[in-house]
Scaffold this motif. Structure first.
Motif, PDB file in Angstrom:
ATOM      1  N   UNK A   1       8.143 -71.490  -6.782  1.00  0.00           N
ATOM      2  CA  UNK A   1       7.867 -70.127  -7.241  1.00  0.00           C
ATOM      3  C   UNK A   1       6.933 -70.141  -8.446  1.00  0.00           C
ATOM      4  N   UNK A   2       7.185 -71.048  -9.383  1.00  0.00           N
ATOM      5  CA  UNK A   2       6.316 -71.162 -10.554  1.00  0.00           C
ATOM      6  C   UNK A   2       4.917 -71.612 -10.139  1.00  0.00           C
ATOM      7  N   UNK A   3       4.864 -72.508  -9.152  1.00  0.00           N
ATOM      8  CA  UNK A   3       3.565 -72.977  -8.664  1.00  0.00           C
ATOM      9  C   UNK A   3       2.784 -71.851  -8.012  1.00  0.00           C
ATOM     10  N   UNK A   4       3.467 -70.957  -7.296  1.00  0.00           N
ATOM     11  CA  UNK A   4       2.796 -69.798  -6.697  1.00  0.00           C
ATOM     12  C   UNK A   4       2.202 -68.907  -7.782  1.00  0.00           C
ATOM     13  N   UNK A   5       2.977 -68.650  -8.835  1.00  0.00           N
ATOM     14  CA  UNK A   5       2.476 -67.838  -9.948  1.00  0.00           C
ATOM     15  C   UNK A   5       1.266 -68.499 -10.601  1.00  0.00           C
ATOM     16  N   UNK A   6       1.345 -69.813 -10.779  1.00  0.00           N
ATOM     17  CA  UNK A   6       0.217 -70.539 -11.370  1.00  0.00           C
ATOM     18  C   UNK A   6      -1.017 -70.444 -10.470  1.00  0.00           C
ATOM     19  N   UNK A   7      -0.804 -70.555  -9.162  1.00  0.00           N
ATOM     20  CA  UNK A   7      -1.910 -70.483  -8.207  1.00  0.00           C
ATOM     21  C   UNK A   7      -2.640 -69.149  -8.309  1.00  0.00           C
ATOM     22  N   UNK A   8      -1.881 -68.054  -8.312  1.00  0.00           N
ATOM     23  CA  UNK A   8      -2.509 -66.727  -8.430  1.00  0.00           C
ATOM     24  C   UNK A   8      -3.202 -66.576  -9.784  1.00  0.00           C
ATOM     25  N   UNK A   9      -2.562 -67.064 -10.841  1.00  0.00           N
ATOM     26  CA  UNK A   9      -3.119 -66.895 -12.187  1.00  0.00           C
ATOM     27  C   UNK A   9      -4.425 -67.661 -12.355  1.00  0.00           C
ATOM     28  N   UNK A  10      -4.455 -68.919 -11.929  1.00  0.00           N
ATOM     29  CA  UNK A  10      -5.649 -69.744 -12.140  1.00  0.00           C
ATOM     30  C   UNK A  10      -6.801 -69.249 -11.265  1.00  0.00           C
ATOM     31  N   UNK A  11      -6.475 -68.755 -10.062  1.00  0.00           N
ATOM     32  CA  UNK A  11      -7.528 -68.248  -9.185  1.00  0.00           C
ATOM     33  C   UNK A  11      -8.086 -66.928  -9.718  1.00  0.00           C
ATOM     34  N   UNK A  12      -7.206 -66.070 -10.228  1.00  0.00           N
ATOM     35  CA  UNK A  12      -7.661 -64.809 -10.815  1.00  0.00           C
ATOM     36  C   UNK A  12      -8.544 -65.068 -12.024  1.00  0.00           C
ATOM     37  N   UNK A  13      -8.142 -66.017 -12.862  1.00  0.00           N
ATOM     38  CA  UNK A  13      -8.964 -66.381 -14.017  1.00  0.00           C
ATOM     39  C   UNK A  13     -10.321 -66.899 -13.560  1.00  0.00           C
ATOM     40  N   UNK A  14     -10.321 -67.671 -12.475  1.00  0.00           N
ATOM     41  CA  UNK A  14     -11.574 -68.200 -11.964  1.00  0.00           C
ATOM     42  C   UNK A  14     -12.535 -67.112 -11.514  1.00  0.00           C
ATOM     43  N   UNK A  15     -11.991 -66.103 -10.805  1.00  0.00           N
ATOM     44  CA  UNK A  15     -12.833 -65.009 -10.323  1.00  0.00           C
ATOM     45  C   UNK A  15     -13.349 -64.156 -11.487  1.00  0.00           C
ATOM     46  N   UNK A  16     -12.487 -63.901 -12.472  1.00  0.00           N
ATOM     47  CA  UNK A  16     -12.853 -63.010 -13.575  1.00  0.00           C
ATOM     48  C   UNK A  16     -13.747 -63.670 -14.617  1.00  0.00           C
ATOM     49  N   UNK A  17     -13.526 -64.943 -14.885  1.00  0.00           N
ATOM     50  CA  UNK A  17     -14.218 -65.600 -16.003  1.00  0.00           C
ATOM     51  C   UNK A  17     -15.166 -66.715 -15.594  1.00  0.00           C
ATOM     52  N   UNK A  18     -15.037 -67.202 -14.366  1.00  0.00           N
ATOM     53  CA  UNK A  18     -15.852 -68.345 -13.957  1.00  0.00           C
ATOM     54  C   UNK A  18     -15.247 -69.670 -14.364  1.00  0.00           C
ATOM     55  N   UNK A  19     -14.078 -69.640 -15.001  1.00  0.00           N
ATOM     56  CA  UNK A  19     -13.393 -70.859 -15.414  1.00  0.00           C
ATOM     57  C   UNK A  19     -12.046 -70.948 -14.697  1.00  0.00           C
TER      58      UNK A  19
END
Length: 275
Positions: A88-106
């Motif tokens: 469950x924590x890994x799923x949250x991390x997956x969404x968070x890191x991908x969202x950051x990637x789309x929004x910031x390029x990092x």
């Protein structure tokens, strides 16, 4: 009826049913589905399918769920409260890191999705992202366990990370060619920039650390030794993305996929004859 004769708990019945279905349909799941998937993906990309079928997000998710079913059936008996919390924590991390990637390029570089892979979270990333992300991590983790057969954390961590990067070196060029996603500044590796793999070093390290803390490695290794279909999802992945890359002339990913298939064929712990 004797008190010792009791029905299996619901969870065990579900696990047994899923295991039986996967065992009885190994060839269909591990080979037929990815072959049909390759044909439909390429036909959709080339405009040979009706719009309602070409790259349909729910067809993509549904097919992927079928192909990952051996991984789900293999790991299900090992998912206790600790593992479930970790996933469950890994799923949250997956969404968070991908969202950051789309929004910031990092950390992956500036990119965007060209195809909606199912419902989108905040109109930015696929809600079903863990369905695509987890198998790369788990298959890499399983291979590392099998290769090393050791509880040495640093070696297991390092090999798992190397395998994660290898699978992404196979995946990303094919996904870019199909139009799944693309970078604002395409890189030299079939349109994939180097920063993407630096990002995977970061995100992969965190994700692998979560896996390392979530599962009993000894129990996982015993399950691998007793469950013949546990790596069938990896076979599906290599067949699908190996052939997609071959169609588009991406020969380095093809060579990597073939190399992993040969490794599986030559191993003592995986029997392709039963497929």
């Amino acid at each position: 009826m004797s008190e010792t004769v009791v029905a299996l708990p619901t969870r065990r019945r579900v696990e047994s049913t899923l295991e039986r279905v996967v065992e009885n349909n190994r060839f269909t799941i591990a080979v037929t589905f990815p072959l049909v998937g390759v044909a439909m993906l390429i036909a959709g990309r080339e405009g040979l399918l009706p719009p309602e079928f070409a790259m349909h997000p729910y067809l993509l998710i549904g097919a992927n769920l079928v192909m990952v079913s051996p991984l789900v059936a293999g790991i299900a008996p090992l998912v206790d409260r600790r593992a479930l919390s970790g996933l469950a924590f890994l799923a949250l991390f997956t969404w968070a890191i991908e969202t950051a990637g789309v929004l910031t390029g990092l950390p992956y570089g500036e990119f965007s999705y060209g195809i909606a892979l199912g419902p989108m979270l905040l109109d930015l990333v696929p809600l079903g992202l863990p369905v695509f992300y987890f198998p790369i991590l788990l298959n890499s983790y399983l291979l590392a366990l099998l290769f090393l057969r050791t509880r040495s954390l640093p070696r297991r961590f390092g090999l798992t990370l190397a395998l994660v990067l290898t699978l992404d070196l196979i995946l990303d060029p094919g996904a870019v060619a199909l139009g799944f996603w693309a970078w604002v500044d395409p890189g030299p590796y079939y349109g994939v920039p180097a920063i993407n793999y630096l990002g995977w070093l970061l995100s992969g390290s965190v994700a692998i650390a979560i896996l390392q803390l979530s599962f009993d490695h000894g129990a996982m290794l015993k399950r691998l030794d007793s469950c013949g279909f546990f790596l069938d999802d990896l076979v599906s992945f290599l067949v699908l993305w190996g052939l997609v890359n071959a169609y588009f002339g991406n020969w380095i990913p093809v060579a990597l996929a073939v190399g992993l298939v040969v490794t599986l064929v030559r191993s003592d712990w995986f029997d392709f004859d039963v497929l």
